[in-house]
Design a protein around this motif. Structure first.
Motif, PDB file in Angstrom:
ATOM      1  N   LEU A 127       0.861  -1.172   0.000  1.00 40.78           N
ATOM      2  CA  LEU A 127       0.000   0.000   0.000  1.00 40.78           C
ATOM      3  C   LEU A 127       0.895   1.218   0.000  1.00 40.78           C
ATOM      4  O   LEU A 127       1.660   1.441   0.941  1.00 40.78           O
ATOM      5  CB  LEU A 127      -0.899  -0.001   1.241  1.00 40.78           C
ATOM      6  CG  LEU A 127      -1.781   1.226   1.473  1.00 40.78           C
ATOM      7  CD1 LEU A 127      -2.785   1.411   0.333  1.00 40.78           C
ATOM      8  CD2 LEU A 127      -2.504   1.116   2.810  1.00 40.78           C
ATOM      9  N   THR A 128       0.821   1.992  -1.078  1.00 41.18           N
ATOM     10  CA  THR A 128       1.701   3.150  -1.183  1.00 41.18           C
ATOM     11  C   THR A 128       0.883   4.418  -1.370  1.00 41.18           C
ATOM     12  O   THR A 128      -0.036   4.467  -2.183  1.00 41.18           O
ATOM     13  CB  THR A 128       2.722   2.964  -2.326  1.00 41.18           C
ATOM     14  OG1 THR A 128       3.639   4.059  -2.311  1.00 41.18           O
ATOM     15  CG2 THR A 128       2.070   2.863  -3.691  1.00 41.18           C
ATOM     16  N   PHE A 129       1.194   5.419  -0.575  1.00 39.79           N
ATOM     17  CA  PHE A 129       0.545   6.723  -0.652  1.00 39.79           C
ATOM     18  C   PHE A 129       1.411   7.631  -1.518  1.00 39.79           C
ATOM     19  O   PHE A 129       2.622   7.718  -1.312  1.00 39.79           O
ATOM     20  CB  PHE A 129       0.398   7.329   0.751  1.00 39.79           C
ATOM     21  CG  PHE A 129      -0.589   6.613   1.619  1.00 39.79           C
ATOM     22  CD1 PHE A 129      -1.898   7.061   1.717  1.00 39.79           C
ATOM     23  CD2 PHE A 129      -0.211   5.494   2.344  1.00 39.79           C
ATOM     24  CE1 PHE A 129      -2.824   6.407   2.532  1.00 39.79           C
ATOM     25  CE2 PHE A 129      -1.119   4.839   3.162  1.00 39.79           C
ATOM     26  CZ  PHE A 129      -2.427   5.296   3.255  1.00 39.79           C
ATOM     27  N   PHE A 158      -2.830  -0.244 -10.111  1.00 40.10           N
ATOM     28  CA  PHE A 158      -4.165  -0.102  -9.532  1.00 40.10           C
ATOM     29  C   PHE A 158      -4.119   1.113  -8.614  1.00 40.10           C
ATOM     30  O   PHE A 158      -3.395   1.133  -7.618  1.00 40.10           O
ATOM     31  CB  PHE A 158      -4.557  -1.364  -8.764  1.00 40.10           C
ATOM     32  CG  PHE A 158      -5.914  -1.265  -8.145  1.00 40.10           C
ATOM     33  CD1 PHE A 158      -7.048  -1.265  -8.942  1.00 40.10           C
ATOM     34  CD2 PHE A 158      -6.047  -1.139  -6.779  1.00 40.10           C
ATOM     35  CE1 PHE A 158      -8.306  -1.162  -8.371  1.00 40.10           C
ATOM     36  CE2 PHE A 158      -7.303  -1.041  -6.198  1.00 40.10           C
ATOM     37  CZ  PHE A 158      -8.435  -1.042  -7.010  1.00 40.10           C
ATOM     38  N   VAL A 159      -4.889   2.136  -8.961  1.00 40.60           N
ATOM     39  CA  VAL A 159      -4.862   3.402  -8.238  1.00 40.60           C
ATOM     40  C   VAL A 159      -6.211   3.647  -7.578  1.00 40.60           C
ATOM     41  O   VAL A 159      -7.257   3.419  -8.187  1.00 40.60           O
ATOM     42  CB  VAL A 159      -4.509   4.571  -9.192  1.00 40.60           C
ATOM     43  CG1 VAL A 159      -4.637   5.911  -8.491  1.00 40.60           C
ATOM     44  CG2 VAL A 159      -3.102   4.395  -9.750  1.00 40.60           C
ATOM     45  N   GLN A 213      -0.165  -7.606  -4.337  1.00 40.35           N
ATOM     46  CA  GLN A 213      -1.110  -6.608  -4.823  1.00 40.35           C
ATOM     47  C   GLN A 213      -0.573  -5.226  -4.461  1.00 40.35           C
ATOM     48  O   GLN A 213      -0.371  -4.930  -3.290  1.00 40.35           O
ATOM     49  CB  GLN A 213      -2.494  -6.796  -4.208  1.00 40.35           C
ATOM     50  CG  GLN A 213      -3.488  -5.723  -4.567  1.00 40.35           C
ATOM     51  CD  GLN A 213      -3.791  -5.682  -6.065  1.00 40.35           C
ATOM     52  OE1 GLN A 213      -4.045  -6.706  -6.677  1.00 40.35           O
ATOM     53  NE2 GLN A 213      -3.752  -4.503  -6.647  1.00 40.35           N
ATOM     54  N   VAL A 214      -0.330  -4.405  -5.475  1.00 44.42           N
ATOM     55  CA  VAL A 214       0.107  -3.032  -5.239  1.00 44.42           C
ATOM     56  C   VAL A 214      -1.124  -2.130  -5.310  1.00 44.42           C
ATOM     57  O   VAL A 214      -1.871  -2.166  -6.295  1.00 44.42           O
ATOM     58  CB  VAL A 214       1.159  -2.578  -6.273  1.00 44.42           C
ATOM     59  CG1 VAL A 214       1.529  -1.113  -6.061  1.00 44.42           C
ATOM     60  CG2 VAL A 214       2.402  -3.455  -6.193  1.00 44.42           C
ATOM     61  N   ILE A 215      -1.325  -1.357  -4.262  1.00 40.63           N
ATOM     62  CA  ILE A 215      -2.416  -0.390  -4.224  1.00 40.63           C
ATOM     63  C   ILE A 215      -1.779   0.986  -4.097  1.00 40.63           C
ATOM     64  O   ILE A 215      -1.151   1.294  -3.075  1.00 40.63           O
ATOM     65  CB  ILE A 215      -3.367  -0.645  -3.039  1.00 40.63           C
ATOM     66  CG1 ILE A 215      -3.942  -2.060  -3.109  1.00 40.63           C
ATOM     67  CG2 ILE A 215      -4.479   0.406  -3.016  1.00 40.63           C
ATOM     68  CD1 ILE A 215      -4.728  -2.467  -1.877  1.00 40.63           C
ATOM     69  N   SER A 229       4.955   4.052   2.172  1.00 42.14           N
ATOM     70  CA  SER A 229       4.460   2.731   1.782  1.00 42.14           C
ATOM     71  C   SER A 229       4.417   1.789   2.979  1.00 42.14           C
ATOM     72  O   SER A 229       5.234   1.891   3.897  1.00 42.14           O
ATOM     73  CB  SER A 229       5.358   2.123   0.704  1.00 42.14           C
ATOM     74  OG  SER A 229       5.388   2.948  -0.438  1.00 42.14           O
ATOM     75  N   PHE A 230       3.465   0.862   2.905  1.00 44.85           N
ATOM     76  CA  PHE A 230       3.289  -0.157   3.928  1.00 44.85           C
ATOM     77  C   PHE A 230       3.261  -1.520   3.252  1.00 44.85           C
ATOM     78  O   PHE A 230       2.589  -1.687   2.232  1.00 44.85           O
ATOM     79  CB  PHE A 230       1.965   0.040   4.679  1.00 44.85           C
ATOM     80  CG  PHE A 230       1.915   1.299   5.483  1.00 44.85           C
ATOM     81  CD1 PHE A 230       2.216   1.283   6.829  1.00 44.85           C
ATOM     82  CD2 PHE A 230       1.581   2.511   4.891  1.00 44.85           C
ATOM     83  CE1 PHE A 230       2.177   2.447   7.587  1.00 44.85           C
ATOM     84  CE2 PHE A 230       1.539   3.681   5.631  1.00 44.85           C
ATOM     85  CZ  PHE A 230       1.834   3.651   6.981  1.00 44.85           C
ATOM     86  N   VAL A 231       3.967  -2.472   3.837  1.00 38.86           N
ATOM     87  CA  VAL A 231       3.909  -3.850   3.379  1.00 38.86           C
ATOM     88  C   VAL A 231       3.027  -4.601   4.369  1.00 38.86           C
ATOM     89  O   VAL A 231       3.289  -4.597   5.574  1.00 38.86           O
ATOM     90  CB  VAL A 231       5.314  -4.494   3.296  1.00 38.86           C
ATOM     91  CG1 VAL A 231       5.209  -5.954   2.881  1.00 38.86           C
ATOM     92  CG2 VAL A 231       6.194  -3.706   2.333  1.00 38.86           C
ATOM     93  N   ILE A 232       1.976  -5.219   3.832  1.00 36.26           N
ATOM     94  CA  ILE A 232       0.994  -5.938   4.636  1.00 36.26           C
ATOM     95  C   ILE A 232       1.051  -7.405   4.232  1.00 36.26           C
ATOM     96  O   ILE A 232       0.982  -7.719   3.044  1.00 36.26           O
ATOM     97  CB  ILE A 232      -0.416  -5.351   4.406  1.00 36.26           C
ATOM     98  CG1 ILE A 232      -0.407  -3.846   4.742  1.00 36.26           C
ATOM     99  CG2 ILE A 232      -1.457  -6.102   5.222  1.00 36.26           C
ATOM    100  CD1 ILE A 232      -1.642  -3.098   4.281  1.00 36.26           C
TER     101      ILE A 232
END
Length: 162
Positions: A58-60, A113-114, A88-90, A134-137
């Protein structure tokens, strides 16, 4: 005058209640990732639970952040280089509801995917200070890593290799 005092008390109560109510929805390493409050570019609600069982990056990012756009292109390259990985990159845009995100993506030829954090609720839950962040989940929904600024190359390789 009496109505004004009543209004101030009501606003104070709502702020306190809102802050206490959201406390459990603050991103913390090693804990379950808070749900995002976002919409895809077609206006559909998006939730992390859609990718239950998959690792998530998850990246801002914001459109006026050059290194954000550079990093999004790196993510695309890594996804192409490691197609077997189910990461999955968000890419969550933080520019608000009036930003023309589609135009930015087209200009920079970004195909990730935005989603949009139109009301900045997700940015608040994830305690965003700046972009990129960014966060890695992991597959269970737990936050493993947080990166403020660009993700170092060695970490980026490890994330995309699985």
């Amino acid at each position: 005058m009496k109505n004004n005092i009543y209004l101030k008390c009501l606003v104070s109560f709502c702020l306190c209640f809102g802050l206490l109510g959201c406390k459990e929805q603050i991103a913390q390493l090693g804990e379950k990732a808070p749900e995002i409050a976002a919409f895809d570019l077609a206006g559909n609600k998006v939730e992390l639970s859609q990718w239950q069982g998959k690792p998530i990056l998850l990246t801002f990012w914001s459109g006026n952040c050059g290194i954000c756009l550079q990093e999004l292109k790196q993510f695309e390259q890594h996804l192409q280089h490691y197609p077997q990985h189910d990461l999955q990159v968000i890419a969550m845009n933080t520019d608000g509801e009036n930003a023309n995100v589609e135009q930015i993506l087209e200009k920079h030829k970004i195909r990730l995917f935005v989603v949009k954090d139109q009301l900045k609720i997700s940015a608040e839950r994830y305690q965003l200070i700046g972009t990129p962040t960014s966060f890695v989940i992991d597959r269970t929904g737990k936050i493993l890593y947080k990166f403020e600024n660009l993700i170092p190359d060695t970490d980026l390789q490890r994330i995309f290799q699985g």
